[in-house]
Design a protein around this motif. Sequence first.
Motif, PDB file in Angstrom:
ATOM      1  N   ASN A 236      -0.178  -1.230   6.386  1.00 47.44           N
ATOM      2  CA  ASN A 236      -1.157  -1.967   5.597  1.00 47.44           C
ATOM      3  C   ASN A 236      -0.639  -2.064   4.157  1.00 47.44           C
ATOM      4  O   ASN A 236      -0.905  -1.201   3.321  1.00 47.44           O
ATOM      5  CB  ASN A 236      -2.522  -1.262   5.650  1.00 47.44           C
ATOM      6  N   ILE A 239      -3.121  -1.816   0.936  1.00 48.13           N
ATOM      7  CA  ILE A 239      -3.618  -0.509   0.499  1.00 48.13           C
ATOM      8  C   ILE A 239      -2.491   0.287  -0.156  1.00 48.13           C
ATOM      9  O   ILE A 239      -2.737   1.093  -1.062  1.00 48.13           O
ATOM     10  CB  ILE A 239      -4.268   0.278   1.652  1.00 48.13           C
ATOM     11  N   THR A 358     -10.158  -2.737   3.263  1.00 48.12           N
ATOM     12  CA  THR A 358     -10.829  -2.305   4.500  1.00 48.12           C
ATOM     13  C   THR A 358     -11.059  -3.498   5.412  1.00 48.12           C
ATOM     14  O   THR A 358     -10.844  -3.425   6.635  1.00 48.12           O
ATOM     15  CB  THR A 358     -12.161  -1.623   4.173  1.00 48.12           C
ATOM     16  N   GLU A 361      -7.924  -4.490   7.088  1.00 41.74           N
ATOM     17  CA  GLU A 361      -7.596  -3.665   8.257  1.00 41.74           C
ATOM     18  C   GLU A 361      -8.302  -4.189   9.506  1.00 41.74           C
ATOM     19  O   GLU A 361      -7.741  -4.161  10.606  1.00 41.74           O
ATOM     20  CB  GLU A 361      -7.959  -2.204   7.995  1.00 41.74           C
ATOM     21  N   MET A 373     -10.166   4.427   5.404  1.00 38.73           N
ATOM     22  CA  MET A 373      -9.487   3.590   4.409  1.00 38.73           C
ATOM     23  C   MET A 373      -9.763   4.099   2.993  1.00 38.73           C
ATOM     24  O   MET A 373      -8.859   4.209   2.166  1.00 38.73           O
ATOM     25  CB  MET A 373      -9.960   2.143   4.540  1.00 38.73           C
TER      26      MET A 373
END
Length: 489
Positions: A236, A239, A358, A361, A373
Amino acid sequence: MELYNRSKPHKIALFVLNNSATNIPMFLTFYYMYYTQNILGLSAVVVGMIAMTMRLFDGITDPIIGYFIDKTDGKFGKFRPFMVAGNIIIVICLLGIFNTPISFSTTAKYIWTTSFYTIYILGYTFQTACTKGGQVIITNDPKQRPLFSIFDTIYNTIIFTGGIYLLMSIIAPKFDKGLLNPNLWTSVSIGVAILSMLCTTLAVIGIWEKDRSEFFGVKKNENLKFKDYVEILKNNRPIQMLTIAASTDKLAGSTMKGVAVYIFANLLMSSKLQGDYSALTGIPITIMGILGLMWARKKGLKTSFVVTTWLGLICTAILYYLGKTGASTIVFLVFMFMQQGFAAVSTPIVIPMIADVTDYEIYRTGRFIPGMMGTLFSFVDKLISSLGTAIVGFALAYAGVSKQIIQPNMFVSDKFNNTILFVYCIIPIFGYIASLIAMKFYSLDKNKMVEIQEYINKSKLKDKVVEMDDAEDYSETIESPILTAVGEK
């Protein structure tokens, strides 16, 4: 089915108080080193190392608590139980720390304060994880998410600027020896405890309506495992970049706050000025923050973060130059005000950006894991920002004052002044630069978030169609135009 899940603005305003419920105690912890050194007689270096270790421990506990939050879905919701339990722990521990018996031996003081600090961190993680995760279910509307930061800016200005004025200009003068009087810290800790509990109660009311299963994402996540953290952090990218940007900004902010008391008391030679300055600039800084965050509702979170980080960097560089050249106090305070005004946008805007990653995701894997997260973000964030307290401690040691009481409103030494100015300005400049580099690789701009929300909304509709098929033959309904459109990506 509407594209966005929205909340009434007053419900968002109430839930944001959950962040205030932890920031009020955090304001008190800014004086943890001052209290332990000047009231308890402990070493600034040792306390700084302990605080850094506790911050690292804080980061380690985050993923564990986030995992259990995502596994929770009971009668009282996913977030409310952790909010209440966390606040109870916070209040008890702060009362313990700032009421340490003066008669204790030095060793006993270290054990007492460190023990309470350790438990305090658990409660703090409980509650802050809910701030990051709970906002995801409050709203996913890009125009509403900055409201979180707007309210947060208002509350934080009241807490941090109003708190400084209240402590320095109203409370401290009422006590003999001011900040060096242990009874002052007893009174302040009790007040902090009451306000924190009140904010938590209001925040629970704010999230009550949305803290239910139907707002918990596209699908359930019964098979979550701790190893999923590794996959998320590896794949990810948003993030990863947000964590670097936010943690280095927080490191900048924590070092500035850690030595701010010395900037006023020993460089500008007036501890009372700090309270007066906070009172004078509180409302203007709040207005700057609100205007900046309203602008963010149009331009997007990423653009707003980058622009205000640049402006904060420039002001901080000018502050360092002014401090080194001995410019007038008024000019120095003007640029301090400007830097804090830009920080009033860039700092709170990070929290709704966590909600964005989030949602990304969900877009990437279909997993709704706000707890994991948010706490994954906190874990890495705290590993980096934990250096703040240690930096202050080592800086005081380098300046030769780590084991002595630093009297307010007195010149200490040129070396002390230069060290404090370096910590207050140069370290934050490095933090700002790291944030700007990270944002170059952060893909969640305004347009990308619209695409993500459209995808999530279509996924939810598809799931409803599947449920209908499982229950009964809905062939005629499936042929309807709206559900046919849902099948298109």
